[in-house]
Design a protein around this motif. Structure first.
Motif, short mmCIF file in Angstrom:
data_model
loop_
_atom_site.label_atom_id
_atom_site.label_comp_id
_atom_site.label_asym_id
_atom_site.label_seq_id
_atom_site.Cartn_x
_atom_site.Cartn_y
_atom_site.Cartn_z
N TYR A 46 -8.16 13.06 -19.08
CA TYR A 46 -7.88 14.14 -20.02
C TYR A 46 -6.68 14.97 -19.55
CZ TYR A 46 -12.37 13.00 -22.06
OH TYR A 46 -13.42 12.33 -22.67
N ASP A 47 -5.93 15.48 -20.53
CA ASP A 47 -4.79 16.33 -20.21
C ASP A 47 -5.26 17.77 -19.99
OD1 ASP A 47 -5.21 17.44 -22.74
OD2 ASP A 47 -3.56 16.36 -23.67
N LYS A 48 -4.31 18.67 -19.78
CA LYS A 48 -4.66 20.06 -19.50
C LYS A 48 -5.33 20.75 -20.68
CE LYS A 48 -1.04 20.66 -16.03
NZ LYS A 48 0.19 21.39 -15.65
N GLN A 49 -5.11 20.21 -21.87
CA GLN A 49 -5.74 20.77 -23.07
C GLN A 49 -7.07 20.10 -23.37
OE1 GLN A 49 -2.26 19.89 -23.07
NE2 GLN A 49 -1.99 22.04 -22.47
N LYS A 50 -7.57 19.28 -22.44
CA LYS A 50 -8.85 18.58 -22.55
C LYS A 50 -8.85 17.53 -23.66
CE LYS A 50 -10.35 21.34 -19.36
NZ LYS A 50 -10.42 20.87 -17.95
N ASN A 51 -7.67 17.02 -23.98
CA ASN A 51 -7.57 15.93 -24.95
C ASN A 51 -7.53 14.60 -24.21
OD1 ASN A 51 -7.28 17.68 -27.26
ND2 ASN A 51 -5.17 18.06 -26.61
N LEU A 52 -8.19 13.59 -24.78
CA LEU A 52 -8.20 12.26 -24.16
C LEU A 52 -6.79 11.69 -24.13
CD1 LEU A 52 -9.92 9.94 -22.98
CD2 LEU A 52 -10.11 9.04 -25.31
N ASP A 142 6.03 11.60 -19.68
CA ASP A 142 5.89 11.96 -18.26
C ASP A 142 6.19 13.44 -18.04
OD1 ASP A 142 4.91 9.56 -17.41
OD2 ASP A 142 6.43 9.22 -15.88
N GLY A 143 5.64 13.96 -16.95
CA GLY A 143 5.75 15.38 -16.67
C GLY A 143 7.18 15.86 -16.50
N ALA A 144 7.42 17.11 -16.88
CA ALA A 144 8.76 17.68 -16.84
C ALA A 144 9.29 17.83 -15.42
CB ALA A 144 8.77 19.03 -17.55
N ASP A 145 8.43 17.78 -14.43
CA ASP A 145 8.87 17.90 -13.04
C ASP A 145 9.39 16.59 -12.47
OD1 ASP A 145 6.37 16.75 -13.18
OD2 ASP A 145 5.47 17.97 -11.60
N LYS A 146 9.21 15.50 -13.19
CA LYS A 146 9.65 14.20 -12.69
C LYS A 146 11.12 13.94 -13.04
CE LYS A 146 5.04 12.15 -12.79
NZ LYS A 146 4.13 11.23 -13.48
N LEU A 147 11.78 13.23 -12.15
CA LEU A 147 13.16 12.83 -12.36
C LEU A 147 13.24 11.36 -12.77
CD1 LEU A 147 16.15 13.84 -11.95
CD2 LEU A 147 16.02 12.82 -9.66
N TYR A 182 9.76 17.32 -24.18
CA TYR A 182 10.07 17.42 -22.76
C TYR A 182 8.84 17.76 -21.93
CZ TYR A 182 12.96 17.94 -18.66
OH TYR A 182 13.51 17.76 -17.42
N LEU A 183 7.91 18.51 -22.50
CA LEU A 183 6.74 18.96 -21.74
C LEU A 183 5.57 17.99 -21.82
CD1 LEU A 183 6.80 22.81 -22.31
CD2 LEU A 183 7.76 21.48 -20.44
N ASN A 184 5.84 16.76 -22.29
CA ASN A 184 4.91 15.65 -22.13
C ASN A 184 3.62 15.78 -22.94
OD1 ASN A 184 4.17 13.13 -21.05
ND2 ASN A 184 3.03 14.08 -19.37
N LYS A 185 3.73 16.20 -24.17
CA LYS A 185 2.57 16.18 -25.05
C LYS A 185 2.28 14.74 -25.46
CE LYS A 185 0.86 18.15 -29.40
NZ LYS A 185 1.18 19.03 -30.55
N THR A 186 1.00 14.35 -25.45
CA THR A 186 0.67 12.99 -25.89
C THR A 186 0.90 12.87 -27.39
OG1 THR A 186 -1.66 13.58 -26.10
CG2 THR A 186 -0.97 12.55 -24.05
N VAL A 187 1.27 11.67 -27.80
CA VAL A 187 1.62 11.39 -29.19
C VAL A 187 0.67 10.32 -29.72
CG1 VAL A 187 3.45 10.53 -30.71
CG2 VAL A 187 4.04 11.97 -28.73
N PRO A 188 0.17 10.45 -30.95
CA PRO A 188 -0.70 9.40 -31.50
C PRO A 188 0.02 8.06 -31.58
CG PRO A 188 -0.78 11.40 -32.84
CD PRO A 188 0.35 11.58 -31.88
N PHE A 189 -0.69 6.99 -31.27
CA PHE A 189 -0.09 5.66 -31.39
C PHE A 189 0.52 5.44 -32.77
CE2 PHE A 189 -2.92 4.63 -27.77
CZ PHE A 189 -2.06 3.89 -26.98
N GLU A 190 -0.17 5.92 -33.80
CA GLU A 190 0.28 5.67 -35.17
C GLU A 190 1.52 6.46 -35.55
OE1 GLU A 190 -3.29 8.57 -35.36
OE2 GLU A 190 -2.71 6.75 -34.24
N THR A 211 13.11 11.92 -19.72
CA THR A 211 13.92 12.66 -20.69
C THR A 211 12.97 13.30 -21.70
OG1 THR A 211 14.12 10.82 -22.26
CG2 THR A 211 15.76 10.93 -20.49
N HIS A 212 13.55 14.01 -22.68
CA HIS A 212 12.71 14.61 -23.72
C HIS A 212 12.12 13.55 -24.65
CE1 HIS A 212 16.42 14.04 -26.07
NE2 HIS A 212 15.64 14.04 -27.12
#
Length: 241
Positions: A46-52, A142-147, A182-190, A211-212
């Motif tokens: 789960y992410d920080k927002q408790k979403n799968l 991926d997380g914004a802290d990663k290069l 950029y802040l790595n929100k998950t996106v629906p497959f569809e 990248t974003h």
């Protein structure tokens, strides 16, 4: 230690590269044999927002078990020490710059550091397992802290290629609201469009730049086998600092 001569680099929809035949055969086989036991792994679904976000087992260098796990694994420890070195980082940065990719390696200010609660971690390392019985990682950037992110498949079963959707999928969003992420929100497959698939093959390293729009996913996998097998990999990351 790592041969990066057999490489291909791509720029669309974001920079990524594939290195093949990177290790000597014996060393790669030893990495497969030394991969940690299932009992050492935790679930981080789960992410920080408790979403799968995924169905994935992880053992990373933030875990109290990590140092003990690699201590007596000679080849994995050797790999870890090399990948976390300035020498390897410089090799990768030089490779990218030769291919017209120059990265901002540091944060612009201490304020930005505080936003992400960073402690100047420059390198990250994880063992990953995803069940081929429906396992997945949702589209994310991926997380914004990663290069830079890297994936090394750990693969000893020649039949693994029969698992459907075992590749890493390079994606584009189909809805405008997901195009800057950029802040790595998950996106629906569809809400994504497949650009290409990076095959999950032995003895390779897959690299991509954060990248974003560095959208990618895995699965959901479909296995033809009666017994459940795991998609194992070593993932490592270069962080901004």
């Amino acid at each position: 230690m790592i041969n990066l001569k057999n490489s291909k680099i791509f720029y669309d929809p974001y920079p990524h590269a594939l290195f093949q035949n990177v290790f000597e055969t014996e060393f790669y086989s030893n990495l497969c044999n030394e991969f940690p036991e299932v009992s050492n792994f935790e679930r981080f679904d789960y992410d920080k927002q408790k979403n799968l976000k995924q169905k994935k087992f992880v053992l990373n260098d933030n875990s109290s078990l990590f140092a003990r796990t690699i201590k007596n694994r000679k080849n994995i420890k050797k790999l870890y020490n090399y990948l976390s070195s300035e020498k390897f980082k410089n090799i990768i940065i030089e490779y990218l710059e030769k291919n017209s990719i120059t990265l901002q390696k540091t944060y612009p200010s201490n304020i930005f550091m505080k936003i992400f609660d960073r402690k100047k971690k420059k390198f990250g390392f994880e063992f990953s397992m995803i069940s081929t019985d429906g396992g997945f990682i949702k589209p994310h950037t991926d997380g914004a802290d990663k290069l830079i992110s890297f994936v090394i498949p750990i693969l000893s079963d020649e039949n693994f290629s029969r698992v459907v959707n075992s590749e890493t999928s390079i994606l584009k969003p189909t809805e405008d609201k997901y195009k800057y992420n950029y802040l790595n929100k998950t996106v629906p497959f569809e809400a994504t469009e497949l650009v290409k698939k990076i095959s999950f093959n032995k003895n390779q390293i897959f690299l991509f730049i954060k990248t974003h729009n560095s959208l990618h996913s895995v699965g959901p996998m479909i296995s033809p086998f009666k017994d459940v097998i795991m998609r194992k990999s070593i993932n490592f990351f270069m962080y901004k600092y």
